[in-house]
Design a protein around this motif. Structure first.
Motif, PDB file in Angstrom:
ATOM      1  N   SER A  42       4.306   9.286   3.782  1.00 53.21           N
ATOM      2  CA  SER A  42       4.138   8.270   2.744  1.00 53.21           C
ATOM      3  C   SER A  42       5.360   7.375   2.642  1.00 53.21           C
ATOM      4  O   SER A  42       5.281   6.276   2.080  1.00 53.21           O
ATOM      5  N   GLN A  43       6.497   7.833   3.182  1.00 54.86           N
ATOM      6  CA  GLN A  43       7.738   7.091   3.043  1.00 54.86           C
ATOM      7  C   GLN A  43       8.321   6.626   4.379  1.00 54.86           C
ATOM      8  O   GLN A  43       9.110   5.680   4.407  1.00 54.86           O
ATOM      9  N   SER A  62      10.190   9.387  -5.331  1.00 54.49           N
ATOM     10  CA  SER A  62      10.627  10.537  -6.136  1.00 54.49           C
ATOM     11  C   SER A  62       9.702  11.730  -5.973  1.00 54.49           C
ATOM     12  O   SER A  62      10.154  12.866  -5.778  1.00 54.49           O
ATOM     13  N   ARG A  98       8.271   1.987   4.346  1.00 52.79           N
ATOM     14  CA  ARG A  98       7.725   1.809   3.005  1.00 52.79           C
ATOM     15  C   ARG A  98       8.821   1.482   1.984  1.00 52.79           C
ATOM     16  O   ARG A  98       8.533   1.018   0.895  1.00 52.79           O
ATOM     17  N   ILE A  99      10.061   1.776   2.318  1.00 53.34           N
ATOM     18  CA  ILE A  99      11.171   1.544   1.399  1.00 53.34           C
ATOM     19  C   ILE A  99      12.022   0.366   1.845  1.00 53.34           C
ATOM     20  O   ILE A  99      12.402  -0.490   1.048  1.00 53.34           O
ATOM     21  N   GLU A 152      16.176   3.037  -6.119  1.00 52.32           N
ATOM     22  CA  GLU A 152      15.146   4.048  -5.882  1.00 52.32           C
ATOM     23  C   GLU A 152      15.761   5.434  -5.749  1.00 52.32           C
ATOM     24  O   GLU A 152      15.220   6.421  -6.240  1.00 52.32           O
ATOM     25  N   TYR A 179       1.957   9.002  -3.116  1.00 50.96           N
ATOM     26  CA  TYR A 179       3.318   9.400  -3.462  1.00 50.96           C
ATOM     27  C   TYR A 179       4.180   8.171  -3.744  1.00 50.96           C
ATOM     28  O   TYR A 179       3.960   7.103  -3.186  1.00 50.96           O
ATOM     29  N   ASN A 180       5.190   8.342  -4.580  1.00 52.20           N
ATOM     30  CA  ASN A 180       6.319   7.420  -4.571  1.00 52.20           C
ATOM     31  C   ASN A 180       7.510   8.178  -4.009  1.00 52.20           C
ATOM     32  O   ASN A 180       7.393   9.371  -3.678  1.00 52.20           O
TER      33      ASN A 180
END
Length: 486
Positions: free
Chosen positions: A107-108, A29, A170-171, A189, A26-27
């Motif tokens: 994922s984030q 978004s 992750r961000i 982002e 994932y990203n």
């Protein structure tokens, strides 16, 4: 199955398993879009995305006014693999694997808190904290929220759910509050998220089924087929193949819509990258602007966009992935997709290459003479040559063949291809917004008359002299010129 001998139960290790959930590709978004899917499946009408920059204390939340969950439902939703992928789904259900909430969130971030309230039930909360799991090495949900204000947001509603992401490693990583570069990247982002949601859910927003608020401002839909343009895109007739519907759109040439619309309608990636198939599952966009290996992206095909919509009953035929960001069409549909793509690309090429002008095949006179011709050398290099048979060039050569020939060769050897390509890549609007005039200029009319008189003076019959001029570029684009050739 009766002859199978049971052995040991092999429980997955909590620490290694939950950390592996962080690597599904994932990203930010696509992760937030996956959470929005859950809100839509829960019959939400208003969905809100909020965020705050505060270094390592930064957070993002997604809340809705959907059906909400009671305690048992929330615990099940927080459990990895909570749904059987092969289970038949309601046609409005955007989920499939029962993994999206967990894999998208992990994922984030390292802390996922879910707060929910079903109508006439108490507001409840559960939390996954990866640091806690790594420390205790057990699948243990927490009855925890870092800030009771988030609970109050949901308690004020009849029903709904709030998903809170904290420890955004992750961000944000280990950035401090005053780290300007990371802060700017964080805000950028989030802007990317806004653009992504406006595209992915544009059909839901346009149909008024949902409203998405982004930091209190409402997200406007971005329709990739640009139906609001003037002139409007050409739309093909929809074709159905079982549960799959396909329809192509051909956008007007950029020069027809003006600079403002050109810049706003190209999308975040620009006109070139936006061409291709747009694959929808239940009106939720999965793939945007991709020819799926059936065609190549070319300049002349960038006005072609093809919408493909299938229902969730076709998920496995389309090899849908957990992220819902890729889909591979089944073989029987690929044949139809390729056929329709070729039609759309041909129509795009006709508009893009000639901007509505007459193509060679449309000109009844087989003696059509362009000003430029291309040819391939023995070394396989494409060169551009000035057509010596063009009426203007022919007249120049007749006057002074030696000098004119040298000048033409000089021009041909110095066509500024690199400069043209550089300008095109830097900003295609330099060329694409150039409008074609509808009427010939006085200079062009005068030139046509002069050439006509020269030809007639050489004994060429008037009708043939007129035909030679009107079959050459650019005179052939303006039939009105013919009236001056008397």
């Amino acid at each position: 199955m009766t002859d199978l001998i049971k052995a040991e139960i092999a429980k997955p290790n909590p620490k290694s398993t939950i950390n592996s959930y962080r690597s599904f590709g994932y990203n930010l978004s696509t992760a937030i879009a996956d959470i929005v899917d859950n809100s839509i499946s829960a019959n939400a009408i208003e969905i809100r995305i909020g965020y705050k920059w505060d270094g390592q204390e930064s957070f993002i939340y997604i809340s809705d006014d959907g059906d909400g969950m009671n305690r048992d439902e929330l615990v099940l939703a927080m459990t990895p693999g909570s749904k059987d992928p092969e289970e038949e789904r309601d046609e409005k259900d955007l989920g499939r694997f029962g993994m999206g909430l967990k894999t998208a969130s992990f994922s984030q971030c390292k802390r996922l808190t879910c707060i929910s309230k079903r109508n006439n039930h108490a507001t409840i909360k559960r939390c996954w904290d990866i640091d806690f799991i790594n420390s205790e090495n057990e699948w243990r949900l927490l009855d925890y929220v870092s800030n009771e204000d988030f609970v109050e947001k949901i308690e004020k509603q009849n029903s709904g759910t709030l998903v809170l992401w904290e420890k955004l490693d992750r961000i944000v990583g280990n950035a401090q509050n005053n780290n300007e570069s990371v802060r700017n990247a964080f805000y950028q982002e989030m802007m990317n998220v806004k653009h992504h949601l406006s595209l992915v859910f544009h059909r839901f927003i346009e149909s008024k089924r949902i409203r998405i608020f982004f930091q209190n401002g409402e997200i406007e839909p971005y329709n990739p087929f640009l139906l609001n343009l003037n002139p409007k895109p050409e739309m093909g007739l929809p074709e159905k193949f079982g549960n799959v519907e396909i329809v192509y759109f051909i956008l007007p040439h950029m020069s027809e819509i003006g600079k403002e619309d050109y810049e706003s309608s190209g999308g975040s990636l620009g006109w070139f990258q936006q061409q291709g198939f747009y694959i929808y599952r239940g009106n939720r966009l999965l793939v945007a602007g991709d020819w799926l290996g059936l065609e190549k992206k070319r300049d002349y095909s960038k006005l072609a966009r093809v919408a493909v919509n299938f229902t969730n009953a076709n998920d496995f035929n389309w090899h849908l992935d957990i992220k819902k960001s890729t889909a591979i069409p089944p073989i029987e549909i690929r044949i139809e997709l390729q056929r329709i793509a070729k039609i759309a690309i041909m129509k795009s090429a006709k508009i893009y290459n000639w901007r509505g002008q007459k193509t060679i095949s449309e000109i009844s006179n087989s003696n059509y003479e362009p000003l430029w011709k291309d040819e391939i050398t023995r070394d396989g290099i494409k060169k551009y040559k000035i057509n010596r048979k063009h009426p203007i060039i022919k007249s120049l050569l007749a006057e002074n063949s030696k000098l004119t020939g040298k000048v033409l060769k000089l021009l041909e050897d110095n066509v500024p291809i690199e400069l043209i390509l550089s300008n095109q890549n830097e900003d295609p609007s330099y060329h694409e917004l150039e409008k074609q005039t509808e009427k010939p200029t006085d200079e062009l009319i005068s030139l046509a008359i002069e050439l006509y008189r020269i030809n007639v003076s050489k004994g060429i019959p008037e009708s043939l002299a007129r035909q030679q001029i009107m079959s050459a570029t650019p005179f052939n684009l303006f039939p009105l010129i013919n009236e001056y050739l008397l």
